[in-house]
Write an enzyme that holds these catalytic residues in place. Sequence first.
Site, PDB file in Angstrom:
ATOM      1  N   SER A 123     -12.779   2.532  11.553  1.00  0.00           N
ATOM      2  CA  SER A 123     -13.870   3.133  12.319  1.00  0.00           C
ATOM      3  C   SER A 123     -13.526   3.237  13.800  1.00  0.00           C
ATOM      4  O   SER A 123     -12.677   2.509  14.319  1.00  0.00           O
ATOM      5  CB  SER A 123     -15.145   2.305  12.162  1.00  0.00           C
TER       6      SER A 123
HETATM    7  N1  SAH Z   1     -14.593  -1.595   8.116  1.00  0.00           N
HETATM    8  C1  SAH Z   1     -13.382  -0.785   7.999  1.00  0.00           C
HETATM    9  C2  SAH Z   1     -13.699   0.682   7.908  1.00  0.00           C
HETATM   10  C3  SAH Z   1     -13.512   1.080   6.542  1.00  0.00           C
HETATM   11  S1  SAH Z   1     -13.905   2.722   6.040  1.00  0.00           S
HETATM   12  C4  SAH Z   1     -12.420  -1.087   9.111  1.00  0.00           C
HETATM   13  O1  SAH Z   1     -12.771  -1.830  10.041  1.00  0.00           O
HETATM   14  O2  SAH Z   1     -11.278  -0.620   9.045  1.00  0.00           O
HETATM   15  C5  SAH Z   1     -14.887   2.325   4.621  1.00  0.00           C
HETATM   16  C6  SAH Z   1     -14.220   1.488   3.568  1.00  0.00           C
HETATM   17  O3  SAH Z   1     -15.198   1.246   2.558  1.00  0.00           O
HETATM   18  C7  SAH Z   1     -13.038   2.162   2.860  1.00  0.00           C
HETATM   19  O4  SAH Z   1     -11.909   1.336   2.941  1.00  0.00           O
HETATM   20  C8  SAH Z   1     -13.518   2.321   1.433  1.00  0.00           C
HETATM   21  O5  SAH Z   1     -12.486   2.216   0.469  1.00  0.00           O
HETATM   22  C9  SAH Z   1     -14.540   1.194   1.317  1.00  0.00           C
HETATM   23  N2  SAH Z   1     -15.539   1.361   0.264  1.00  0.00           N
HETATM   24  C10 SAH Z   1     -16.108   2.512  -0.190  1.00  0.00           C
HETATM   25  N3  SAH Z   1     -16.985   2.249  -1.156  1.00  0.00           N
HETATM   26  C11 SAH Z   1     -17.001   0.902  -1.339  1.00  0.00           C
HETATM   27  C12 SAH Z   1     -17.713   0.017  -2.209  1.00  0.00           C
HETATM   28  N4  SAH Z   1     -18.594   0.477  -3.120  1.00  0.00           N
HETATM   29  N5  SAH Z   1     -17.459  -1.302  -2.114  1.00  0.00           N
HETATM   30  C13 SAH Z   1     -16.566  -1.781  -1.218  1.00  0.00           C
HETATM   31  N6  SAH Z   1     -15.874  -0.996  -0.370  1.00  0.00           N
HETATM   32  C14 SAH Z   1     -16.081   0.326  -0.424  1.00  0.00           C
END
Ligand code: SAH
Length: 235
Positions: free
Chosen positions: A77
């Site tokens: 993000s």
């Molecule tokens: N917090 C992260 C940003 C990640 S983007 C950071 O600091 O880098 C969102 C993430 O959510 C992705 O890696 C995606 O694979 C994950 N995601 C999507 N659906 C999900 C679910 N149902 N349970 C857990 N993770 C999920």
Amino acid sequence: MAANQKADNRAKERAEMLRQIEAEVLETAHWLAKDKLDPRVMAAMAEVPRHAFVPRMEDAYAYRNEPLPIGLGQTISQPYIVAVMTDQAGVGPGSRVLEIGTGSGYQAAVLAALGCEVWSIEALPELAEEAARRLKAAGYAKVHCRQGDGARGWPEAAPFDAVLVTAAATSIPPALIDQLKPGGRLILPVGAPDGVLRRNASQRLLRIEKGHDGGLTETVILPVAFVPLVSPPQD
Ligand code: SAH
């Protein structure tokens, strides 16, 4: 370049990233209903080496105030968004925080730098493994990682002072409300996964507070554009 010179340059880049976050907080003060974030949150942002959480290819952009690709269609993000979500969670040293969407592990590291104990769930096995390895190598011992469907929460570690969801939900997963302490906060983007330009996005970042009587209060924080929540491959 000598290692200490490199570290110095990174510290400068990080200081510049903080200035950009501060400027964007000021620009969006009308949404946030404040013009400054919690200084403890900014100190955590100043401490965590974001360059350790981005793919090597993106190294030169590590401290831009922008989201970056981390593979498999996912992103780390934007730093401003990480700072705002951490601030809105209202947590501090000793808080128990659940994060849905470990991704790169950066948001979890920021929460840990703030003194929180963190439980973080990632749906995609490759990202889950890599983030767990990276967080361990960087010394973030208070982050517990697991692979699975974040929409179910982490009942064995509940209740939490805050839950942060870093992918957009189309509705609020009930398990995440159940796993909040009274007085706890759920910070999550809700809406269709169609936002590209954040200011035009149809998603809204929400803060849902659970009252001591169990009642819920919902506040819109900001228009946002997150990747959608998905179902883990083997579920
Ligand atoms: N917090 C992260 C940003 C990640 S983007 C950071 O600091 O880098 C969102 C993430 O959510 C992705 O890696 C995606 O694979 C994950 N995601 C999507 N659906 C999900 C679910 N149902 N349970 C857990 N993770 C999920």
